[in-house]
Design a protein around this motif. Structure first.
Motif, PDB file in Angstrom:
ATOM      1  N   GLY A  17       0.816  -1.212   0.000  1.00  0.00           N
ATOM      2  CA  GLY A  17       0.000   0.000   0.000  1.00  0.00           C
ATOM      3  C   GLY A  17       0.845   1.256   0.000  1.00  0.00           C
ATOM      4  N   ARG A  18       0.164   2.377   0.242  1.00  0.00           N
ATOM      5  CA  ARG A  18       0.824   3.685   0.207  1.00  0.00           C
ATOM      6  C   ARG A  18       1.975   3.760   1.195  1.00  0.00           C
ATOM      7  NH1 ARG A  18      -2.651   8.306  -1.057  1.00  0.00           N
ATOM      8  NH2 ARG A  18      -4.177   7.398   0.341  1.00  0.00           N
ATOM      9  N   GLY A  19       1.853   2.990   2.297  1.00  0.00           N
ATOM     10  CA  GLY A  19       2.894   3.010   3.323  1.00  0.00           C
ATOM     11  C   GLY A  19       4.252   2.565   2.808  1.00  0.00           C
ATOM     12  N   ALA A  57      -1.762  -4.783  -4.937  1.00  0.00           N
ATOM     13  CA  ALA A  57      -1.539  -3.437  -4.409  1.00  0.00           C
ATOM     14  C   ALA A  57      -2.864  -2.785  -4.065  1.00  0.00           C
ATOM     15  CB  ALA A  57      -0.812  -2.599  -5.454  1.00  0.00           C
ATOM     16  N   SER A  58      -2.773  -1.783  -3.193  1.00  0.00           N
ATOM     17  CA  SER A  58      -3.967  -0.985  -2.902  1.00  0.00           C
ATOM     18  C   SER A  58      -4.129   0.032  -4.030  1.00  0.00           C
ATOM     19  CB  SER A  58      -3.807  -0.255  -1.572  1.00  0.00           C
ATOM     20  OG  SER A  58      -2.857   0.786  -1.733  1.00  0.00           O
ATOM     21  N   ARG A  59      -5.289   0.655  -4.040  1.00  0.00           N
ATOM     22  CA  ARG A  59      -5.521   1.645  -5.087  1.00  0.00           C
ATOM     23  C   ARG A  59      -4.593   2.844  -4.936  1.00  0.00           C
ATOM     24  NH1 ARG A  59     -11.395   3.853  -6.875  1.00  0.00           N
ATOM     25  NH2 ARG A  59     -10.798   5.972  -7.328  1.00  0.00           N
ATOM     26  N   ALA A  60      -4.260   3.193  -3.685  1.00  0.00           N
ATOM     27  CA  ALA A  60      -3.345   4.327  -3.482  1.00  0.00           C
ATOM     28  C   ALA A  60      -2.017   4.051  -4.198  1.00  0.00           C
ATOM     29  CB  ALA A  60      -3.120   4.542  -1.989  1.00  0.00           C
ATOM     30  N   TYR A  68      -2.717  -4.708 -10.783  1.00  0.00           N
ATOM     31  CA  TYR A  68      -2.368  -5.229  -9.451  1.00  0.00           C
ATOM     32  C   TYR A  68      -3.430  -4.878  -8.400  1.00  0.00           C
ATOM     33  CZ  TYR A  68       2.543  -6.240 -10.641  1.00  0.00           C
ATOM     34  OH  TYR A  68       3.683  -6.755 -11.172  1.00  0.00           O
ATOM     35  N   GLN A  69      -4.311  -3.931  -8.743  1.00  0.00           N
ATOM     36  CA  GLN A  69      -5.202  -3.386  -7.709  1.00  0.00           C
ATOM     37  C   GLN A  69      -6.210  -4.394  -7.170  1.00  0.00           C
ATOM     38  OE1 GLN A  69      -7.084   0.432  -8.566  1.00  0.00           O
ATOM     39  NE2 GLN A  69      -8.857  -0.279  -7.390  1.00  0.00           N
ATOM     40  N   ILE A  70      -6.273  -4.450  -5.855  1.00  0.00           N
ATOM     41  CA  ILE A  70      -7.227  -5.332  -5.176  1.00  0.00           C
ATOM     42  C   ILE A  70      -8.278  -4.457  -4.503  1.00  0.00           C
ATOM     43  CG2 ILE A  70      -7.453  -6.932  -3.213  1.00  0.00           C
ATOM     44  CD1 ILE A  70      -4.597  -7.874  -4.066  1.00  0.00           C
ATOM     45  N   GLY A  71      -9.525  -4.839  -4.622  1.00  0.00           N
ATOM     46  CA  GLY A  71     -10.556  -4.074  -3.929  1.00  0.00           C
ATOM     47  C   GLY A  71     -11.822  -3.946  -4.733  1.00  0.00           C
ATOM     48  N   LEU A  72     -12.648  -3.042  -4.251  1.00  0.00           N
ATOM     49  CA  LEU A  72     -13.961  -2.826  -4.846  1.00  0.00           C
ATOM     50  C   LEU A  72     -13.872  -2.554  -6.335  1.00  0.00           C
ATOM     51  CD1 LEU A  72     -16.938  -2.384  -3.901  1.00  0.00           C
ATOM     52  CD2 LEU A  72     -16.402   0.038  -3.849  1.00  0.00           C
ATOM     53  N   THR A  73     -12.913  -1.713  -6.722  1.00  0.00           N
ATOM     54  CA  THR A  73     -12.784  -1.360  -8.127  1.00  0.00           C
ATOM     55  C   THR A  73     -11.587  -2.068  -8.764  1.00  0.00           C
ATOM     56  OG1 THR A  73     -11.820   0.678  -7.258  1.00  0.00           O
ATOM     57  CG2 THR A  73     -14.013   0.841  -8.165  1.00  0.00           C
ATOM     58  N   GLY A  74     -11.092  -3.078  -8.093  1.00  0.00           N
ATOM     59  CA  GLY A  74      -9.995  -3.871  -8.642  1.00  0.00           C
ATOM     60  C   GLY A  74     -10.367  -5.343  -8.621  1.00  0.00           C
ATOM     61  N   VAL A  76      -0.759  -1.075   4.268  1.00  0.00           N
ATOM     62  CA  VAL A  76      -2.142  -0.906   3.775  1.00  0.00           C
ATOM     63  C   VAL A  76      -3.002  -0.596   4.992  1.00  0.00           C
ATOM     64  CG1 VAL A  76      -4.119  -2.116   2.733  1.00  0.00           C
ATOM     65  CG2 VAL A  76      -1.803  -2.519   1.846  1.00  0.00           C
ATOM     66  N   SER A  77      -3.854   0.464   4.893  1.00  0.00           N
ATOM     67  CA  SER A  77      -4.625   0.853   6.079  1.00  0.00           C
ATOM     68  C   SER A  77      -5.852  -0.030   6.300  1.00  0.00           C
ATOM     69  CB  SER A  77      -5.065   2.318   5.956  1.00  0.00           C
ATOM     70  OG  SER A  77      -5.876   2.482   4.814  1.00  0.00           O
ATOM     71  N   GLY A  78      -6.353  -0.679   5.219  1.00  0.00           N
ATOM     72  CA  GLY A  78      -7.531  -1.549   5.376  1.00  0.00           C
ATOM     73  C   GLY A  78      -8.835  -0.798   5.206  1.00  0.00           C
ATOM     74  N   SER A 112     -12.439   0.230   3.696  1.00  0.00           N
ATOM     75  CA  SER A 112     -13.496  -0.734   3.343  1.00  0.00           C
ATOM     76  C   SER A 112     -13.454  -1.089   1.857  1.00  0.00           C
ATOM     77  CB  SER A 112     -14.866  -0.173   3.708  1.00  0.00           C
ATOM     78  OG  SER A 112     -15.093   1.010   2.988  1.00  0.00           O
ATOM     79  N   GLN A 113     -13.108  -0.099   1.014  1.00  0.00           N
ATOM     80  CA  GLN A 113     -13.080  -0.400  -0.426  1.00  0.00           C
ATOM     81  C   GLN A 113     -11.957  -1.372  -0.759  1.00  0.00           C
ATOM     82  OE1 GLN A 113     -12.891   2.732   0.813  1.00  0.00           O
ATOM     83  NE2 GLN A 113     -14.774   3.753   0.188  1.00  0.00           N
ATOM     84  N   HIS A 114     -10.907  -1.363   0.047  1.00  0.00           N
ATOM     85  CA  HIS A 114      -9.840  -2.340  -0.174  1.00  0.00           C
ATOM     86  C   HIS A 114     -10.295  -3.709   0.334  1.00  0.00           C
ATOM     87  CE1 HIS A 114      -5.807  -3.843  -0.884  1.00  0.00           C
ATOM     88  NE2 HIS A 114      -5.951  -4.517   0.242  1.00  0.00           N
ATOM     89  N   MET A 115     -10.883  -3.723   1.534  1.00  0.00           N
ATOM     90  CA  MET A 115     -11.276  -4.991   2.152  1.00  0.00           C
ATOM     91  C   MET A 115     -12.346  -5.709   1.317  1.00  0.00           C
ATOM     92  SD  MET A 115      -9.107  -4.823   4.430  1.00  0.00           S
ATOM     93  CE  MET A 115      -9.330  -6.495   4.992  1.00  0.00           C
ATOM     94  N   VAL A 125       1.090  -5.878   8.219  1.00  0.00           N
ATOM     95  CA  VAL A 125       2.246  -5.143   8.741  1.00  0.00           C
ATOM     96  C   VAL A 125       1.925  -3.664   8.559  1.00  0.00           C
ATOM     97  CG1 VAL A 125       4.730  -4.715   8.524  1.00  0.00           C
ATOM     98  CG2 VAL A 125       3.806  -7.003   7.987  1.00  0.00           C
ATOM     99  N   ASN A 126       1.846  -2.947   9.675  1.00  0.00           N
ATOM    100  CA  ASN A 126       1.510  -1.525   9.605  1.00  0.00           C
ATOM    101  C   ASN A 126       2.094  -0.858  10.850  1.00  0.00           C
ATOM    102  OD1 ASN A 126       0.024   1.033   9.746  1.00  0.00           O
ATOM    103  ND2 ASN A 126      -1.297   0.135   8.174  1.00  0.00           N
ATOM    104  N   ARG A 127       2.604   0.364  10.700  1.00  0.00           N
ATOM    105  CA  ARG A 127       3.225   0.980  11.879  1.00  0.00           C
ATOM    106  C   ARG A 127       2.207   1.654  12.803  1.00  0.00           C
ATOM    107  NH1 ARG A 127       6.470   5.981   9.035  1.00  0.00           N
ATOM    108  NH2 ARG A 127       4.624   7.143   8.423  1.00  0.00           N
TER     109      ARG A 127
END
Ligand code: FAD
Length: 279
Positions: free
Chosen positions: A165-167, A190-193, A204-210, A223-225, A227-230, A242-244
């Motif tokens: 993700g963006r992170g 990957a996330s949309r970001a 690579y995009q995973i999610g509502l529009t991927g 990845v923040s998680g 809802s559109q990604h989940m 893995v997220n800080r």
């Protein structure tokens, strides 16, 4: 193949117009099969052609249709289909049912259910159906198929997906994700970001529009998680995040989580996986 997976009867339509990947021809053929066989339920896989075929067949037959479903059941009292589908960008789930007309057309997310065990000893009937298809039904002409370059396992079929993700902060860390994915025999998503930033291709995009994925193991990094990604990965059996940020939404969905900077976590994770494979 379908019989070995549980079908008792397979309807086979063979026609020269169905040889090329024409959606128009498939819509016309499926419409005719439905008129001849009068099914009470038609399940269509939510692939790129399926998303198109389901509603068009339903419209031709003048019946109801539920798009993008993740679950389908029969109401024991009314004997009508009850389907569940994400709405409002995956923030809520809607349960829908059908009025009296049959067939009830449900477009179901690919991977929403596990494939049954193949049993080669099963027997069943193959019924040939004559479809009267006229070339005039084909209004979209297929000119050429251009295959995108893809290496390794495809996202849809991967049993392990490593998603960035963006992170990650840029395109380079995706090489490290590729390394982890290839060790685990998986694919990178990957996330949309990340795709919008141009770090990796939109495929690579995973999610509502991927893409929707249902792997056994889904590892997210930075990845923040949302809802559109989940909406595209909630069917994964195990999510490892893995997220800080300990408050990131992804930890509410994850089976296992590591709160930390990926720059510290990923190298030791890769090393551990390498050791594990060696032993
Ligand atoms: P962010 O939300 O910015 O999260 C980045 C995360 O990285 C943060 O949680 C942060 O704590 C963490 N981080 C930062 N640095 C580090 C570090 N060094 N180490 C570890 N962690 C770190 N999104 C999709 O993904 N797929 C879709 O299909 C999709 N469709 C959408 C459709 C619509 C209609 C809309 C409105 C939005 C859609 N989105 C989709 C976008 C979605 O809402 C989010 O904006 C997006 O998923 C955020 O991506 P992200 O998690 O990579 O980025």
């Amino acid at each position: 193949e379908a019989i070995s997976l549980g079908a008792d009867t397979v309807c086979l339509v063979e026609h020269p117009l169905l040889v090329k990947p024409s959606i128009d021809a498939r819509v016309a053929a499926l419409g005719q099969v439905c008129r001849q066989r009068s099914p009470s339920v038609v399940l269509v896989s939510r692939t790129i052609p399926g998303r198109d075929i389901g509603p068009r067949v339903a419209f031709r037959l003048g019946v109801g249709m539920a798009q993008d479903c993740v679950e389908v059941k029969l109401n024991a009292v009314t004997n009508r289909v009850v389907a569940t589908r994400p709405v409002y960008g995956g923030n809520a789930m809607a349960t829908v049912t059908f009025a009296d007309a049959d067939p009830q057309v449900v477009v179901l997310r690919a991977g929403a259910y596990d494939q049954p065990e193949r049993d080669p000893s099963r027997t069943g009937a193959v019924v040939k159906i004559d479809a009267d298809l006229d070339p005039s039904v084909i209004r979209v002409r297929h000119i050429e198929t251009v295959r995108g370059k893809s290496e390794g396992v495809s996202l849809e079929n991967a049993s392990v997906v490593v998603c960035g993700g963006r992170g990650l902060g840029g395109p380079e860390p995706f090489e490290t994700l590729e390394e982890l994915a290839s060790l685990l025999g998986g694919a990178v998503g990957a996330s949309r970001a990340a795709t919008d930033a141009g770090w990796v291709n939109h495929s690579y995009q995973i999610g509502l529009t991927g893409t929707t994925v249902t792997p056994d193991l889904y590892i997210t990094v930075g990845v923040s998680g949302a809802s559109q990604h989940m909406a595209g990965c909630s069917g994964a059996r195990h999510i490892v995040a893995v997220n800080r940020d300990a408050d990131a939404n992804i930890f509410k969905e994850a089976t296992y989580g590591v709160v930390g900077d990926w720059k510290n976590v990923l190298p030791s994770l890769i090393e551990t996986v390498r050791e594990f494979i060696k032993s």
